[in-house]
Design a protein around this motif. Structure first.
Motif, PDB file in Angstrom:
ATOM      1  N   UNK A 178      10.200   4.840 -11.063  1.00 36.82           N
ATOM      2  CA  UNK A 178      11.629   5.077 -11.328  1.00 36.82           C
ATOM      3  C   UNK A 178      11.835   6.327 -12.157  1.00 36.82           C
ATOM      4  N   UNK A 179      11.062   6.411 -13.254  1.00 38.47           N
ATOM      5  CA  UNK A 179      11.204   7.580 -14.131  1.00 38.47           C
ATOM      6  C   UNK A 179      10.824   8.847 -13.354  1.00 38.47           C
ATOM      7  N   UNK A 180       9.729   8.731 -12.571  1.00 39.15           N
ATOM      8  CA  UNK A 180       9.287   9.869 -11.756  1.00 39.15           C
ATOM      9  C   UNK A 180      10.359  10.302 -10.764  1.00 39.15           C
TER      10      UNK A 180
ATOM     11  N   UNK B 294       3.845   0.173 -12.475  1.00 40.14           N
ATOM     12  CA  UNK B 294       3.911   1.237 -11.468  1.00 40.14           C
ATOM     13  C   UNK B 294       5.363   1.463 -11.041  1.00 40.14           C
ATOM     14  N   UNK B 295       6.098   0.358 -10.915  1.00 38.35           N
ATOM     15  CA  UNK B 295       7.515   0.433 -10.536  1.00 38.35           C
ATOM     16  C   UNK B 295       8.313   1.220 -11.583  1.00 38.35           C
TER      17      UNK B 295
ATOM     18  N   UNK C  14       0.849  -1.184   0.000  1.00 37.30           N
ATOM     19  CA  UNK C  14       0.000   0.000   0.000  1.00 37.30           C
ATOM     20  C   UNK C  14       0.893   1.246   0.000  1.00 37.30           C
ATOM     21  N   UNK C  15       0.518   2.261  -0.816  1.00 37.31           N
ATOM     22  CA  UNK C  15       1.326   3.482  -0.978  1.00 37.31           C
ATOM     23  C   UNK C  15       1.585   4.155   0.360  1.00 37.31           C
TER      24      UNK C  15
ATOM     25  N   UNK D 292       7.092   5.180  -3.950  1.00 35.77           N
ATOM     26  CA  UNK D 292       6.122   6.215  -4.325  1.00 35.77           C
ATOM     27  C   UNK D 292       6.113   7.357  -3.302  1.00 35.77           C
ATOM     28  N   UNK D 293       6.238   6.978  -2.028  1.00 34.40           N
ATOM     29  CA  UNK D 293       6.294   8.003  -0.993  1.00 34.40           C
ATOM     30  C   UNK D 293       7.573   8.805  -1.132  1.00 34.40           C
ATOM     31  N   UNK D 294       8.645   8.127  -1.503  1.00 35.11           N
ATOM     32  CA  UNK D 294       9.914   8.824  -1.728  1.00 35.11           C
ATOM     33  C   UNK D 294       9.734   9.882  -2.813  1.00 35.11           C
ATOM     34  N   UNK D 295       9.012   9.524  -3.852  1.00 38.76           N
ATOM     35  CA  UNK D 295       8.754  10.460  -4.950  1.00 38.76           C
ATOM     36  C   UNK D 295       7.984  11.685  -4.435  1.00 38.76           C
ATOM     37  N   UNK D 296       6.967  11.418  -3.628  1.00 39.06           N
ATOM     38  CA  UNK D 296       6.159  12.512  -3.064  1.00 39.06           C
ATOM     39  C   UNK D 296       7.050  13.454  -2.247  1.00 39.06           C
TER      40      UNK D 296
END
Lengths: 219, 350
Positions: B168-170, B163-164, A218-219, B250-254
Motif C-alpha cells: 500500500x505504502x509502495x 506485505x500488504x 503468488x506475485x 504487487x504487480x500493480x506496483x511494478x
C-alpha cells in the motif's frame, strides 16, 4: 504520514499475532485430541477424560473468538482486499477441523462407546494419523501467510497421510463389522471410525483450496 | 493582461482536464482497481504531484514539442488544443486509455499543414520513434522489476499482512512519483502550444519561491490536469485497473514504477545533463504516452508469465486508438482552423 504508517503496522502486527494464535489453537487441539482418545481407551469416561474433553471445548471456544476477530479486522481495516475472501475461507475451514476434534471427543464423552481392547491400538493409530494430518494442514496454512514455497511440502504430507488414514479407517471398519459384536455396537463403533477419519478428509479438502489460493497469492 | 488570453487558454485547460481524466488511470488505476488505495487518497496525492512535476520539471519536453511546430497565435493554439481535447474526450467516453501526446502531435501537424509551415521531420521522427521505444522500454523495466520484486518477496518470508501494508505504502509512493513524472512529461501536451504566444509574466511567491512566465502557465495547466484526475478519472480506471490482465497489488506496483521511470527518463533535464556530462547516451526529452508505457509494462509482465492472462482484444482496441488518435486530431484541427479563420475572422497563424 509517519504516524499513519506506524498505526497501520501496529494494527497489522496485532492481526498477525491473532492469525498465529489461531494456528496455535489448532495444534493444541490435535495434541489434546490424541491424548484424550488414549485416556478414554485406557480409562473410559474418567475425570481425566472429562478434563481433556473440556480442554478441547475451551480451545474450540477460543478459536471461534479468534476467527471472529480475524474476520472483523480484515474487513474493518480493509486489509488484503484481493485475497480477503480466500483468507476468510481458509480461517473458516481451519475452524471446521477444530470443531470436528471437539465433536468427536464430546461424542465419546456423551455416548460412552464400549471399545474392545483388540481395537485400541488401531483406533489410536487412526487418531494419530488424523491428528498428524490436521497438524500438517496447520503448518501448510501458516506457510501460506509467510513462506509460500513450503506450502507444497506440507500439502504433500497431508495428501500422503490422508491416504494412510483412509486405508486404516477402511481396515478398522471391516474388522469391526466382521466381528461377533452386536450390530448396535458395530454401528456405533463404525460411526466413530468414520468421524475420526473425517478429520483427515476435511484436512485434505482444506489443502485442495489452499493450493488454489497459493497460486493466486503468488506475485 | 487581455482577458481573451484566458478565453483562448480554456481549450488547453479542457485538454488538461481530459489528460487528467484519461492518463491518471495509468498512475493510480491499478492501485485503485485492486482496491489497495482509496480513490480519494490516490487522486489528491496524484493531483498535488502532477502540479509539482509540471511546474518544476515540465520545460524539457515542452521545448521539443515547440520544435515540431511553433504555433504563433493564441487562436491557433486554442484550436490545436481544442482539437486534441475533443479527440481525447471522445476516446475517453469509449473507455479507451488513449495517448494525449499523439493527439497534440496530430493537432500540431494539422496546424502546420493549415499554416503551410514545414514540419520538422527529424523532430517528428524523434517523437514517433519514442512512441515505439517507450512501451518496449517500459516492458523491459517492468519485467526486470517484476523478477527482482518476486525474488525479494520470496526470500524475505514477510507475513502476508505485512506485505500488504508495504505494498500500500509502495503504491502511494509510486503513484506520487508517477504523478510527478506525468506532470513533468505531459504538461508539454497541455500547455506546450501556448508557450510561444503566452503573455504571462514571472511571479514571486512567499518563502522566496519564484515562478517564470512559462512556469505560471504550467501551474495553471497542472491544476487543470489535477481537476481531471479528481472529477473524471474513475471511469477509465475501471478499464486499466482490471481490463488488460488480472493484476496482484504487487504487480500493480511494478507497473506503476516501470511507467513512471519511463516518463521520468523522457522528461528530466537534470538526468539528461547528468548522463551527458558522464559521456553516457541520454534519451531525448519528448512527451511520451503514459498509456503506451503502462500497456508496455503490463504486456511485458504478461509475456514473461507466459501470456495466458492477456486480453488481446482490448490490446488490439488500444493499438487501433494509437493509430487513429493523431489522424483524427490532425483532421479535426485542420477543419476547425478553417472555420476559425473564415467564419470568425481570427488570425490562426502568422
Amino acid at each position: 504520514m509517519f504516524h499513519i504508517s506506524l498505526s497501520i503496522f501496529s494494527q497489522t502486527r496485532a492481526l498477525e499475532n491473532k492469525i498465529d494464535l489461531f494456528h496455535d489453537k489448532l495444534i493444541d487441539a490435535t495434541m489434546t485430541f490424541k491424548k484424550a482418545i488414549r485416556v478414554y481407551l485406557e480409562e473410559g469416561r474418567s475425570d481425566s477424560y472429562r478434563k481433556l474433553s473440556k480442554q478441547i471445548k475451551l480451545i474450540e471456544h477460543d478459536a471461534d473468538g479468534l476467527r471472529r476477530d480475524i474476520e472483523n479486522n480484515l474487513y474493518t481495516q480493509n486489509l488484503i482486499p484481493d485475497l480477503r475472501a480466500d483468507v476468510l475461507q481458509l480461517v473458516e475451514n481451519l475452524d471446521k477441523v477444530i470443531n470436528k476434534f471437539d465433536e468427536v471427543t464430546y461424542k465419546f464423552y456423551c455416548e460412552r462407546p464400549e471399545v474392545p481392547s483388540e481395537y485400541h491400538t488401531r483406533i489410536n493409530e487412526l487418531c494419530d494419523l488424523s491428528a498428524e494430518c490436521a497438524e500438517n494442514m496447520a503448518k501448510a496454512s501458516r506457510a501460506f501467510f509467510r513462506d509460500l514455497s513450503s506450502v507444497r511440502d506440507y500439502s504433500q504430507k497431508v495428501y500422503f497421510i490422508e491416504h494412510e488414514s483412509d486405508a486404516a479407517s477402511r481396515k478398522l471398519s471391516e474388522a469391526i463389522f466382521d466381528s461377533d459384536l452386536p450390530l448396535a455396537n458395530k454401528l456405533q463403533l463404525g460411526g466413530f471410525v468414520n468421524d475420526i477419519g473425517d478429520i483427515a478428509d476435511t484436512a485434505e479438502d482444506f489443502i485442495d483450496s489452499l493450493l488454489i489460493f497459493t497460486i493466486k497469492r503468488d506475485v | 493582461m487581455d482577458i481573451s488570453f484566458f478565453i483562448f487558454l480554456s481549450s488547453g485547460l479542457f485538454l488538461g482536464w481530459s489528460l487528467g481524466a484519461s492518463d491518471a488511470s495509468n498512475i493510480i488505476g491499478t492501485a485503485v482497481g485492486t482496491k489497495m488505495v482509496k480513490f480519494r487518497t490516490a487522486a489528491i496525492t496524484a493531483s498535488i504531484f502532477i502540479i509539482l512535476g509540471a511546474v518544476y520539471a515540465g520545460s524539457g519536453a515542452s521545448q521539443t514539442l515547440g520544435h515540431l511546430g511553433s504555433i504563433n497565435t493564441l487562436p491557433g493554439a486554442f484550436m490545436s488544443a481544442l482539437a486534441a481535447a475533443l479527440t481525447i474526450y471522445w476516446m475517453v467516453n469509449l473507455s479507451m486509455p488513449i495517448s494525449t501526446s499523439q493527439a497534440i502531435v496530430g493537432a500540431i501537424i494539422g496546424w502546420n499543414f493549415f499554416a503551410s509551415k514545414p514540419t520538422d521531420i527529424s523532430v517528428l521522427t524523434q517523437i514517433v520513434s519514442t512512441w515505439v521505444f517507450c512501451p518496449i522500454l517500459s516492458g523491459f523495466i517492468a519485467v526486470s522489476l517484476y523478477w527482482l520484486t518476486r525474488k525479494i518477496v520470496c526470500k524475505s518470508h514477510l507475513h502476508l499482512l505485512r506485505q500488504d501494508s508495504y505494498t500500500r505504502i509502495g503504491l502511494i509512493l509510486a503513484g506520487a512519483f508517477g504523478a510527478y513524472a506525468l506532470g513533468a512529461n505531459n504538461i508539454a501536451n497541455v500547455m506546450g502550444v501556448f508557450v510561444p504566444s503566452s503573455p504571462l509574466h514571472a511571479v514571486s511567491l512567499p518563502f522566496g519561491l519564484h515562478l517564470s512566465g512559462t512556469q505560471v502557465l504550467f501551474l495553471i495547466g497542472g491544476i487543470a490536469i489535477g481537476a481531471g484526475v479528481i472529477t473524471y478519472s474513475h471511469k477509465v480506471i475501471n478499464t486499466v485497473g482490471n481490463g488488460i490482465m488480472r493484476m496482484s497489488p504487487l504487480m500493480a506496483w511494478v507497473v506503476v514504477v516501470a511507467q513512471s521511470l519511463v516518463l521520468f527518463l523522457f522528461a528530466s533535464q537534470n538526468l539528461q545533463h547528468f548522463l551527458l556530462s558522464h559521456g553516457l547516451p541520454a534519451l531525448p526529452l519528448v512527451p511520451v504516452s503514459s498509456s503506451q508505457a503502462v500497456i508496455g509494462a503490463v504486456m511485458g509482465i504478461g509475456i514473461a508469465k507466459g501470456g495466458r492472462n492477456l486480453n488481446w482484444k482490448l490490446i488490439g482496441h488500444i493499438a487501433v486508438s494509437w493509430v487513429s488518435t493523431p489522424i483524427i486530431a490532425a483532421l479535426v484541427c485542420y477543419i476547425s482552423l478553417f472555420f476559425l479563420q473564415n467564419v470568425f475572422n481570427l488570425e490562426v497563424y502568422q
